[in-house]
Design a protein around this motif. Structure first.
Motif, PDB file in Angstrom:
ATOM      1  N   PHE A 205      56.307 -36.610 -10.462  1.00 17.67           N
ATOM      2  CA  PHE A 205      56.589 -35.859  -8.999  1.00 17.67           C
ATOM      3  C   PHE A 205      55.604 -36.440  -8.071  1.00 17.67           C
ATOM      4  N   ALA A 206      56.298 -36.355  -6.749  1.00 16.27           N
ATOM      5  CA  ALA A 206      55.670 -36.589  -5.604  1.00 16.27           C
ATOM      6  C   ALA A 206      55.282 -35.300  -4.711  1.00 16.27           C
ATOM      7  N   ASN A 207      54.059 -35.377  -3.946  1.00 15.10           N
ATOM      8  CA  ASN A 207      53.618 -34.426  -3.219  1.00 15.10           C
ATOM      9  C   ASN A 207      53.301 -34.503  -1.885  1.00 15.10           C
ATOM     10  N   VAL A 208      53.566 -33.730  -0.908  1.00 16.73           N
ATOM     11  CA  VAL A 208      53.124 -33.814   0.415  1.00 16.73           C
ATOM     12  C   VAL A 208      52.431 -32.579   1.011  1.00 16.73           C
ATOM     13  N   ALA A 209      51.840 -32.684   1.913  1.00 15.33           N
ATOM     14  CA  ALA A 209      50.970 -31.427   2.387  1.00 15.33           C
ATOM     15  C   ALA A 209      50.259 -31.758   3.884  1.00 15.33           C
ATOM     16  N   ALA A 210      50.307 -30.535   4.644  1.00 15.82           N
ATOM     17  CA  ALA A 210      49.569 -30.633   5.897  1.00 15.82           C
ATOM     18  C   ALA A 210      49.015 -29.421   6.232  1.00 15.82           C
ATOM     19  N   GLY A 211      48.202 -29.584   7.201  1.00 18.25           N
ATOM     20  CA  GLY A 211      47.446 -28.251   7.710  1.00 18.25           C
ATOM     21  C   GLY A 211      46.844 -28.471   9.018  1.00 18.25           C
ATOM     22  N   PHE A 212      46.556 -27.211   9.759  1.00 18.40           N
ATOM     23  CA  PHE A 212      45.779 -27.323  10.954  1.00 18.40           C
ATOM     24  C   PHE A 212      45.020 -26.039  11.075  1.00 18.40           C
ATOM     25  N   SER A 213      43.893 -26.271  11.724  1.00 20.60           N
ATOM     26  CA  SER A 213      42.795 -25.045  11.683  1.00 20.60           C
ATOM     27  C   SER A 213      42.141 -25.395  13.012  1.00 20.60           C
ATOM     28  N   VAL A 214      41.581 -24.207  13.552  1.00 15.88           N
ATOM     29  CA  VAL A 214      40.792 -24.307  14.820  1.00 15.88           C
ATOM     30  C   VAL A 214      39.755 -23.182  14.416  1.00 15.88           C
ATOM     31  N   ARG A 215      38.592 -23.662  15.124  1.00 18.18           N
ATOM     32  CA  ARG A 215      37.503 -22.556  15.351  1.00 18.18           C
ATOM     33  C   ARG A 215      36.933 -22.534  16.774  1.00 18.18           C
ATOM     34  N   HIS A 216      36.838 -21.247  17.044  1.00 22.87           N
ATOM     35  CA  HIS A 216      36.328 -20.916  18.867  1.00 22.87           C
ATOM     36  C   HIS A 216      35.148 -19.980  18.492  1.00 22.87           C
ATOM     37  N   PRO A 217      34.049 -20.585  18.855  1.00 27.67           N
ATOM     38  CA  PRO A 217      32.586 -19.625  18.975  1.00 27.67           C
ATOM     39  C   PRO A 217      32.821 -18.701  20.165  1.00 27.67           C
ATOM     40  N   PHE A 218      32.547 -17.440  20.041  1.00 24.33           N
ATOM     41  CA  PHE A 218      32.152 -16.674  21.257  1.00 24.33           C
ATOM     42  C   PHE A 218      30.865 -16.593  21.489  1.00 24.33           C
ATOM     43  N   THR A 219      30.157 -16.664  20.736  1.00 24.58           N
ATOM     44  CA  THR A 219      28.552 -16.861  20.935  1.00 24.58           C
ATOM     45  C   THR A 219      28.031 -18.025  19.846  1.00 24.58           C
ATOM     46  N   LYS A 220      26.757 -18.177  19.942  1.00 27.84           N
ATOM     47  CA  LYS A 220      26.011 -19.102  18.956  1.00 27.84           C
ATOM     48  C   LYS A 220      26.243 -18.557  17.548  1.00 27.84           C
ATOM     49  N   THR A 221      26.508 -17.231  17.384  1.00 22.89           N
ATOM     50  CA  THR A 221      26.317 -16.656  16.063  1.00 22.89           C
ATOM     51  C   THR A 221      27.772 -16.153  15.427  1.00 22.89           C
ATOM     52  N   LEU A 222      28.878 -16.021  16.731  1.00 24.53           N
ATOM     53  CA  LEU A 222      29.951 -15.127  16.247  1.00 24.53           C
ATOM     54  C   LEU A 222      31.096 -16.277  16.440  1.00 24.53           C
ATOM     55  N   ALA A 223      32.114 -16.345  15.612  1.00 25.19           N
ATOM     56  CA  ALA A 223      33.126 -17.466  15.832  1.00 25.19           C
ATOM     57  C   ALA A 223      34.483 -16.836  15.072  1.00 25.19           C
ATOM     58  N   ALA A 224      35.574 -17.184  15.746  1.00 26.80           N
ATOM     59  CA  ALA A 224      36.822 -16.913  15.257  1.00 26.80           C
ATOM     60  C   ALA A 224      37.354 -18.261  14.803  1.00 26.80           C
ATOM     61  N   PHE A 225      37.998 -18.072  13.487  1.00 29.25           N
ATOM     62  CA  PHE A 225      38.839 -19.209  13.006  1.00 29.25           C
ATOM     63  C   PHE A 225      40.255 -18.842  12.477  1.00 29.25           C
ATOM     64  N   ASP A 247      50.293 -21.394   3.494  1.00 29.63           N
ATOM     65  CA  ASP A 247      49.055 -20.294   3.331  1.00 29.63           C
ATOM     66  C   ASP A 247      48.563 -20.170   5.016  1.00 29.63           C
ATOM     67  N   ILE A 248      48.417 -18.963   5.085  1.00 30.65           N
ATOM     68  CA  ILE A 248      47.658 -18.749   6.712  1.00 30.65           C
ATOM     69  C   ILE A 248      46.469 -17.854   6.416  1.00 30.65           C
ATOM     70  N   ASN A 249      45.473 -18.293   7.099  1.00 26.18           N
ATOM     71  CA  ASN A 249      44.176 -17.403   7.339  1.00 26.18           C
ATOM     72  C   ASN A 249      43.659 -17.192   8.734  1.00 26.18           C
ATOM     73  N   ALA A 250      43.311 -16.143   8.946  1.00 25.96           N
ATOM     74  CA  ALA A 250      42.574 -16.125  10.130  1.00 25.96           C
ATOM     75  C   ALA A 250      41.301 -14.834   9.947  1.00 25.96           C
ATOM     76  N   GLY A 251      40.190 -15.216  10.566  1.00 23.35           N
ATOM     77  CA  GLY A 251      39.182 -14.327  10.254  1.00 23.35           C
ATOM     78  C   GLY A 251      37.973 -14.784  11.272  1.00 23.35           C
ATOM     79  N   LEU A 252      36.688 -13.813  10.990  1.00 24.07           N
ATOM     80  CA  LEU A 252      35.486 -13.954  12.009  1.00 24.07           C
ATOM     81  C   LEU A 252      34.680 -14.602  10.979  1.00 24.07           C
ATOM     82  N   GLN A 253      33.499 -15.167  11.517  1.00 28.10           N
ATOM     83  CA  GLN A 253      32.348 -15.817  10.958  1.00 28.10           C
ATOM     84  C   GLN A 253      31.102 -15.462  11.727  1.00 28.10           C
ATOM     85  N   LEU A 254      30.239 -15.015  11.100  1.00 26.42           N
ATOM     86  CA  LEU A 254      29.029 -14.592  11.914  1.00 26.42           C
ATOM     87  C   LEU A 254      27.663 -15.156  11.061  1.00 26.42           C
ATOM     88  N   ARG A 255      27.079 -15.857  12.039  1.00 31.68           N
ATOM     89  CA  ARG A 255      25.775 -16.645  11.306  1.00 31.68           C
ATOM     90  C   ARG A 255      24.532 -15.940  12.063  1.00 31.68           C
TER      91      ARG A 255
END
Length: 453
Positions: A205-225, A247-255
């Motif tokens: 077999f042969a396989n190919v894959a590609a992806g793109f992601s973005v992460r944006h911080p609102f503050t030093k502790t909270l970000a969306a991705f 695959d599609i993913n979106a969410g929030l991250q809190l540090r």
């Protein structure tokens, strides 16, 4: 645990700054022959030899600013960051304005995972009288640290392609016939031949894959991705088992201090032979706690709705909860060990399909070692038990499966943002219903290019 590994992009940029500072430094006045020899080794990029030359002299030469500076550089560049930091601290105690020592100290802090201290040292160097080119390079490094810390918007993408061999492209049993249970009305006791597509098939077999992601911080502790990725596998002859996925993913991250909380919505579309096969969509949540510089632990939960395009009787709700951990060992190879334990259930949506309901329990573990700056070896091991709720109507047995997985491989980094990954994977599914048993071995080599901005 990315703080333990200096990124290739950061390392390349830093090396350019370091060479510029080092070669222009006034520290290279005429000194004793050992220090001069070490300086020449460093200029030629042989940091390890310089470290081995100077290390035995530390007890007698510590406090000599010229020795301490050259020894500190050799130690840090030889991945002896702690030893190097002590030597550089002795330099800065005598000469706080030594910009070259501060630049190298910044790298030592980075290698030790002390990103704020690293950025602070670079900022002190910026306040001194340095040339424009060096200033611009250091500012780029500070921006790189901000990206690693998640303090600025980042974009990432990748392209991946590979070739391989699969001993069982359809995860099917190696049998030609199956016998219906004696108690099944009208069909009991019949031996039914399996067509070719229901039997084990091997192929290249042969396989190919590609992806793109973005992460944006609102503050030093909270970000969306958000991320989107796609993959396609094309078999050489068994083309009716070609697969593709999005695959599609979106969410929030809190540090919060040592804790990272992540919540994400997920949507997966899977196609078989260019036709819709299954959609899985839902949500996940994870709590990760950084215990210390070498240990992490966390809890996670996942929920998915499984919708099958042409077989609605298999539609189900799947829920998983689990615990995961990670540990980085000290030493030359910097071994990493990680794993997880999880449990859950899958419940069919249609009452007449309750024989598909199952309880799930699994364990996963893996590790890696760093043979050099360019080579890593890794392994992954897993076991999952699945026990169904009631008798399968065709076999009059309650299905019980035990699946075992093992993977071993290597990662080779030939250049910045490039990866070559050969690997070998083996899967064995044991079941009390013969038609569900199979073995599968997959060998592959993939090449990946990453993009970061």
């Amino acid at each position: 645990m990315h703080v333990f590994h200096l990124g290739l992009k950061f390392r390349s940029a830093y090396f350019a700054v370091f060479i510029g500072l080092f070669c222009n430094s006034q520290a290279f006045a005429i000194q004793d022959s050992v220090v001069i020899k070490a300086e020449n080794l460093i200029r030629n990029g042989d940091f390890k030899a310089a470290y081995q030359l100077l290390e035995p002299l530390e007890s007698s030469r510590a406090g000599d600013i010229d020795y301490d500076y050259v020894f500190g550089v050799a130690a840090v560049e030889s991945k002896q960051a702690t030893r190097g930091a002590f030597a550089l601290e002795r330099v800065l105690a005598q000469n706080p304005g030594h910009k070259d020592a501060r630049a190298e100290m910044a790298k030592a802090h980075y290698m030790l995972g002390e990103l704020e201290a690293s950025k602070s040292e670079f900022n002190i160097v910026l306040q001194q009288n340095i040339d424009v080119k060096t200033k611009q390079s250091i500012e780029k490094l500070i921006t790189a640290i901000d990206k690693i810390e998640g303090n600025t918007t980042t974009f990432n993408a990748y392209l991946d392609a590979g070739l391989g061999h699969d001993s069982n492209v359809n995860s099917a049993p190696n049998v030609g016939f199956v016998t219906i249970a004696a108690g099944v009305p009208n069909f009991g006791g019949l031996t039914v031949p399996l067509n070719k597509n229901a039997q084990e098939q091997s192929d290249e077999f042969a396989n190919v894959a590609a992806g793109f992601s973005v992460r944006h911080p609102f503050t030093k502790t909270l970000a969306a991705f958000g991320t989107i990725s796609g993959a396609k596998r094309i078999n050489n002859s068994q083309t009716n088992f070609n697969t593709s996925a999005v695959d599609i993913n979106a969410g929030l991250q809190l540090r919060l201090d040592k804790n990272v909380l992540t919540f994400a919505l997920q949507d997966n579309h899977f196609e078989l032979d260019s036709e819709k096969f299954r959609r899985a969509y839902g949500a996940s949540a994870q709590w990760l706690h950084n215990i210390d510089a070498q240990n992490q632990a966390g809890l996670y939960a996942q929920y998915s709705r499984l919708d099958y395009e042409d077989n609605s009787s298999r539609n189900a709700d799947r829920s998983i909860i689990g615990f995961n951990f990670g540990h980085v060992f000290s030493g030359k190879l910097a071994p990493v060990l990680f794993g997880s334990v999880y449990t859950g259930m899958e419940d069919a949506l249609e009452r007449q399909s309750n024989f598909l309901n199952q309880d799930i329990f699994g364990v996963r573990t893996g590790g890696q070692i760093n043979l050099s700056n360019q080579w890593q070896l890794f392994t992954l091991l897993g076991a999952e038990l699945r026990n169904n709720e009631s008798n399968d109507p065709a076999f009059l047995k309650t299905r019980k499966d035990a699946q075992y997985d093992a993977t071993i491989g290597a990662r080779f980094f030939p250049a910045q943002n490039w990866l070559i990954k050969p690997q070998l994977s083996y899967t064995k599914n044991d079941s009390n219903i013969e038609i569900n048993e199979y073995k599968r071995t997959v060998m592959s080599v993939n090449v990946r290019k990453d993009f970061n901005w």
